[in-house]
Design an enzyme around this catalytic site. Structure first.
Site, PDB file in Angstrom:
ATOM      1  N   ARG A  69       0.838  -1.215   0.000  1.00 37.23           N
ATOM      2  CA  ARG A  69       0.000   0.000   0.000  1.00 37.23           C
ATOM      3  C   ARG A  69       0.864   1.254   0.000  1.00 37.23           C
ATOM      4  NH1 ARG A  69      -3.008  -2.830   3.958  1.00 37.23           N
ATOM      5  NH2 ARG A  69      -2.151  -1.480   5.597  1.00 37.23           N
ATOM      6  N   GLU A 152       4.827   0.963  18.955  1.00 37.18           N
ATOM      7  CA  GLU A 152       3.815   2.005  19.080  1.00 37.18           C
ATOM      8  C   GLU A 152       2.992   1.746  20.344  1.00 37.18           C
ATOM      9  OE1 GLU A 152       0.689   4.054  16.091  1.00 37.18           O
ATOM     10  OE2 GLU A 152       0.075   2.086  16.829  1.00 37.18           O
ATOM     11  N   GLU A 167     -16.204   1.810  17.010  1.00 34.38           N
ATOM     12  CA  GLU A 167     -15.991   2.435  15.704  1.00 34.38           C
ATOM     13  C   GLU A 167     -15.339   1.454  14.736  1.00 34.38           C
ATOM     14  OE1 GLU A 167     -13.573   5.164  12.904  1.00 34.38           O
ATOM     15  OE2 GLU A 167     -12.939   3.577  14.292  1.00 34.38           O
TER      16      GLU A 167
END
Length: 253
Positions: A69, A152, A167
């Site tokens: 990507r 992270e 969500e």
């Protein structure tokens, strides 16, 4: 498959395994640090700012998909340079103040290098997402070298985590094409979640102030502590000696 081909596959497998192990070890290092902080706060402050943690490592397939990507090469050096979230740790807290408290404690760890901070609490994303993201390098000591591995870290409240999970499920169900009406409701839910966080933060501060007033004069209770579920009392002579050291600025702990 020929013997040479089998040897080649084995070599590639070992290289990939070793590469992925570094991220596993980095997460283990970080989780150990977080566990130490949890126990320290529980023992010293009778309070634990960390509700729970969750770690994850991207699969090789997920890593390759992200490389494609981004239009990047497929070498190990390209992966290290372009994908910084292979290893991730999520820390969930009760209160907003805990988030910055934990962030500060991690920043004070001399062997951790905070590379980037993204504060989506002070500056929420347009869809309402709130969280504090830390990109850090964790030292990993292998048998033949040291590697500084990116991890992270996402730190958020329980309410923020619940909203983010909801969500994600909605976007997955609608394959990223969520109706505008639901997007608006999600944003309103995020605002309501933030209002709840702010109200709980205020209540937390008021309760802590009341607790402080109640225990202010309880010297006997303050002279007790517990480690490994064992209770200890500080002898009066030791208390007097340490009090003098503190007055003279000699405390080394």
């Amino acid at each position: 498959m020929s013997i040479s081909q089998m040897e080649q596959v084995k070599t590639i497998r070992n290289k990939i395994t070793r590469f992925m192990m570094m991220y596993k070890f980095a997460l283990s290092e970080l989780e150990t640090k977080v566990d130490i902080l949890k126990e320290e706060f529980h023992l010293l402050h009778d309070y634990n700012p960390i509700e729970h943690t969750k770690s994850r490592i991207k699969t090789p397939v997920s890593i390759m998909n992200k490389l494609h990507r981004k239009g990047c090469g497929t070498s190990f050096s390209s992966i290290r340079e372009n994908i910084k979230d292979i290893a991730g740790l999520r820390i969930t807290c009760s209160f907003i103040s805990d988030i910055y408290w934990i962030s500060e404690m991690l920043s004070n760890q001399s062997d951790l290098n905070i590379v980037e901070i993204k504060d989506y609490i002070m500056n929420p994303k347009p869809n309402g997402y709130r969280s504090l993201h830390l990109l850090m390098q964790v030292p990993v000591f292998m048998s033949d070298r040291q590697e500084n591995v990116f991890v992270e870290v996402q730190i958020r409240t329980i309410a923020m985590d619940f909203w983010a999970s909801l969500e994600h499920k909605i976007f997955y169900k609608y394959d990223q094409s969520v109706p505008a009406r639901l997007l608006q409701e999600l944003k309103e839910a995020a605002d309501s979640s933030n209002e709840l966080d702010l109200r709980m933060e205020r209540l937390h501060r008021e309760i802590e102030a009341i607790k402080g007033e109640q225990h202010h004069d309880d010297a006997e209770e303050l002279a007790r502590f517990m480690i490994d579920n064992k209770h200890f009392s500080i002898p009066a002579a030791l208390m007097e000696l340490l009090s003098e050291d503190i007055k003279l600025g000699k405390s080394g702990v």
